[in-house]
Design an enzyme around this catalytic site. Structure first.
Site, PDB file in Angstrom:
ATOM      1  N   ARG A 176      20.665   2.870  -5.560  1.00 27.16           N
ATOM      2  CA  ARG A 176      20.472   4.030  -4.672  1.00 27.16           C
ATOM      3  C   ARG A 176      21.785   4.784  -4.391  1.00 27.16           C
ATOM      4  NH1 ARG A 176      16.007   2.359  -5.660  1.00 27.16           N
ATOM      5  NH2 ARG A 176      14.242   2.224  -4.229  1.00 27.16           N
ATOM      6  N   CYS A 225      11.946   5.327   2.089  1.00 27.47           N
ATOM      7  CA  CYS A 225      12.520   4.192   2.826  1.00 27.47           C
ATOM      8  C   CYS A 225      13.737   4.670   3.617  1.00 27.47           C
ATOM      9  CB  CYS A 225      12.919   3.087   1.857  1.00 27.47           C
ATOM     10  SG  CYS A 225      11.496   2.155   1.278  1.00 27.47           S
ATOM     11  N   GLU A 295      19.400   4.448   3.963  1.00 27.11           N
ATOM     12  CA  GLU A 295      19.283   5.025   2.616  1.00 27.11           C
ATOM     13  C   GLU A 295      19.182   6.549   2.711  1.00 27.11           C
ATOM     14  OE1 GLU A 295      16.154   3.493  -0.120  1.00 27.11           O
ATOM     15  OE2 GLU A 295      15.859   5.589  -0.659  1.00 27.11           O
TER      16      GLU A 295
HETATM   17  N1  EPU Z   1       7.033  -6.345   3.378  1.00 21.11           N
HETATM   18  C1  EPU Z   1       6.526  -6.781   4.559  1.00 21.11           C
HETATM   19  N2  EPU Z   1       6.252  -5.868   5.547  1.00 21.11           N
HETATM   20  C2  EPU Z   1       6.481  -4.541   5.363  1.00 21.11           C
HETATM   21  C3  EPU Z   1       7.004  -4.097   4.147  1.00 21.11           C
HETATM   22  C4  EPU Z   1       7.282  -5.006   3.150  1.00 21.11           C
HETATM   23  O1  EPU Z   1       6.312  -7.972   4.764  1.00 21.11           O
HETATM   24  O2  EPU Z   1       6.203  -3.779   6.302  1.00 21.11           O
HETATM   25  C5  EPU Z   1       7.286  -7.320   2.317  1.00 21.11           C
HETATM   26  C6  EPU Z   1       6.317  -7.151   1.153  1.00 21.11           C
HETATM   27  O3  EPU Z   1       5.109  -7.857   1.368  1.00 21.11           O
HETATM   28  C7  EPU Z   1       7.100  -7.717  -0.001  1.00 21.11           C
HETATM   29  C8  EPU Z   1       8.550  -7.379   0.360  1.00 21.11           C
HETATM   30  O4  EPU Z   1       8.569  -7.087   1.751  1.00 21.11           O
HETATM   31  O5  EPU Z   1       7.002  -9.112  -0.048  1.00 21.11           O
HETATM   32  C9  EPU Z   1       9.073  -6.165  -0.423  1.00 21.11           C
HETATM   33  O6  EPU Z   1       8.239  -5.033  -0.134  1.00 21.11           O
HETATM   34  P1  EPU Z   1       7.915  -3.882  -1.215  1.00 21.11           P
HETATM   35  O7  EPU Z   1       7.370  -4.535  -2.451  1.00 21.11           O
HETATM   36  O8  EPU Z   1       7.116  -2.858  -0.558  1.00 21.11           O
HETATM   37  O9  EPU Z   1       9.315  -3.347  -1.658  1.00 21.11           O
HETATM   38  P2  EPU Z   1      10.530  -2.849  -0.780  1.00 21.11           P
HETATM   39  O10 EPU Z   1      11.707  -3.671  -1.190  1.00 21.11           O
HETATM   40  O11 EPU Z   1      10.212  -2.788   0.656  1.00 21.11           O
HETATM   41  C10 EPU Z   1      11.328  -1.116  -2.556  1.00 21.11           C
HETATM   42  C11 EPU Z   1      11.993   0.235  -2.480  1.00 21.11           C
HETATM   43  C12 EPU Z   1      10.979   1.351  -2.440  1.00 21.11           C
HETATM   44  C13 EPU Z   1      10.041   1.246  -3.631  1.00 21.11           C
HETATM   45  C14 EPU Z   1       9.373  -0.129  -3.559  1.00 21.11           C
HETATM   46  C15 EPU Z   1       8.414  -0.385  -4.714  1.00 21.11           C
HETATM   47  C16 EPU Z   1      14.115   0.196  -1.271  1.00 21.11           C
HETATM   48  C17 EPU Z   1      14.797   0.395   0.027  1.00 21.11           C
HETATM   49  N3  EPU Z   1      12.789   0.326  -1.268  1.00 21.11           N
HETATM   50  O12 EPU Z   1      10.698  -1.340  -1.304  1.00 21.11           O
HETATM   51  O13 EPU Z   1      11.712   2.582  -2.546  1.00 21.11           O
HETATM   52  O14 EPU Z   1       9.088   2.270  -3.646  1.00 21.11           O
HETATM   53  O15 EPU Z   1      10.394  -1.157  -3.619  1.00 21.11           O
HETATM   54  O16 EPU Z   1       9.116  -0.694  -5.849  1.00 21.11           O
HETATM   55  O17 EPU Z   1      14.792  -0.076  -2.258  1.00 21.11           O
HETATM   56  C18 EPU Z   1      12.724   4.363  -1.354  1.00 21.11           C
HETATM   57  O18 EPU Z   1      13.779   4.026  -1.865  1.00 21.11           O
HETATM   58  O19 EPU Z   1      12.638   5.373  -0.597  1.00 21.11           O
HETATM   59  C19 EPU Z   1      11.536   3.578  -1.612  1.00 21.11           C
HETATM   60  C20 EPU Z   1      10.382   3.836  -1.027  1.00 21.11           C
END
Ligand code: EPU
Length: 303
Positions: A176, A225, A295
């Protein structure tokens, strides 16, 4: 900005020029005070001419795509915003290389790659924003990120009007993040894609889209995010575990669907969002001992 400069900008930029334009109209969050000027040049010559004029007057320039990853302060932006979505949005393909101008939509580019039978941009099929914004912040999702397939960029030296070609290796980047040298405006990116069957590429996109719909608040105003994921963990998970879902300040509320998204339930101000960011940070620090880093880009004067 004095009247003479305003007149000159109107004459140079035939695309569109607005003064004292509320940035809330140009950000996905729907938040932000006025920019002194918002310019939508109609083509590259206008971009070049407008930038040179502004630089010569020492007017700060804020490049804008779809405003999907930024929080503009309530006081707004003292300077000019240059938005490329009107004049620079051509997408083209040559063999297995895709090329897109900075104002082109990232999701449209992803979809056109699929139709052309070119794989590698599936991750971006439902990511809001422009190619320029995606390159600037090395946007990513579902295991992919913008720099994975980037070959090179064209950038404008806003002071001299020269166009430079920078190879991916010339642009330091990480999760990012892309460290673009100051004074440059991204114009275009070239991407190395891979031949594939359109229906197989589409199936991967469908899978990504359904996962996104199930886990992210796509239909409410948001800025993606809010925090970066700390090494080895997920900000969403940490914020959720710290009990922040539903937490709100004014119109800004932590999404029930994904805790790393904030949604604007109506009338949120930048001050609301910034206060909520600090509350979340405090809670996660207390709960997990981790300091979250934002971010989203914060722009403009502090409220
Ligand atoms: N989780 C929770 N509660 C929540 C959100 C997430 O328990 O409210 C848990 C999920 O169940 C999972 C873990 O956290 O076990 C990771 O969650 P998720 O798969 O949604 O991925 P993330 O790491 O939260 C990242 C990127 C997103 C991208 C998604 C999908 C970042 C900061 N975020 O989210 O990117 O769309 O993966 O690949 O890197 C962005 O950068 O704006 C963004 C939305």
């Amino acid at each position: 900005m004095d009247d003479r400069l305003k007149q000159e900008l109107r004459a140079i930029c035939r695309g569109e020029v607005r003064f004292d334009e509320p940035m809330a109209r140009h950000t996905s969050f729907g938040v932000g005070g006025p920019a002194d000027a918002l310019l939508l040049p109609g083509d590259l010559d206008e971009v070049r001419a407008v930038c040179r004029r502004l630089v010569s007057q020492e007017i700060p320039i804020l490049p804008l795509g779809d405003g999907t990853n930024m929080l503009v302060s309530d006081a707004g932006w003292r300077g000019a915003v240059i938005c490329l979505t009107k004049g620079l949005r051509v997408i083209s393909f040559q063999e297995e290389t895709g090329s897109a101008e900075a104002g082109a939509s990232l999701s449209v580019f992803s979809r056109q790659c699929q139709r052309a039978g070119l794989a590698g941009m599936e991750w971006a099929c439902s990511v809001p924003g422009t190619l320029g914004g995606a390159m600037r912040g090395n946007a990513g999702a579902f295991g992919g990120e913008t720099f994975d397939r980037l070959l090179s960029v064209e950038a404008l030296d806003m002071g001299t009007g020269q166009t430079l070609l920078l190879k991916k290796e010339d642009l330091p980047h990480s999760y990012r993040r892309c460290d673009l040298p100051p004074g440059l405006l991204l114009l275009r990116g070239a991407f190395a894609l891979a031949g594939g069957r359109p229906e197989e590429i589409e199936a991967r996109m469908d899978d990504i889209l359904s996962r996104r719909k199930a886990t992210q608040p796509l239909y409410e105003r948001n800025a993606g995010c809010i925090f970066k994921n700390p090494a080895g963990s997920s900000a969403g998970l940490l914020i959720d575990q710290a009990g922040c879902k539903g937490l709100g300040v004014g119109g800004a509320v932590v999404s029930d669907l994904h805790a790393n998204f904030m949604v604007n339930r109506g009338g949120a101000t930048a001050a609301d969002v910034l206060t909520l960011i600090e509350r979340i940070r405090d809670r996660v620090r207390q709960h997990a001992g981790i300091e979250l880093e934002t971010e989203i880009r914060t722009i403009g004067e502090s409220p």
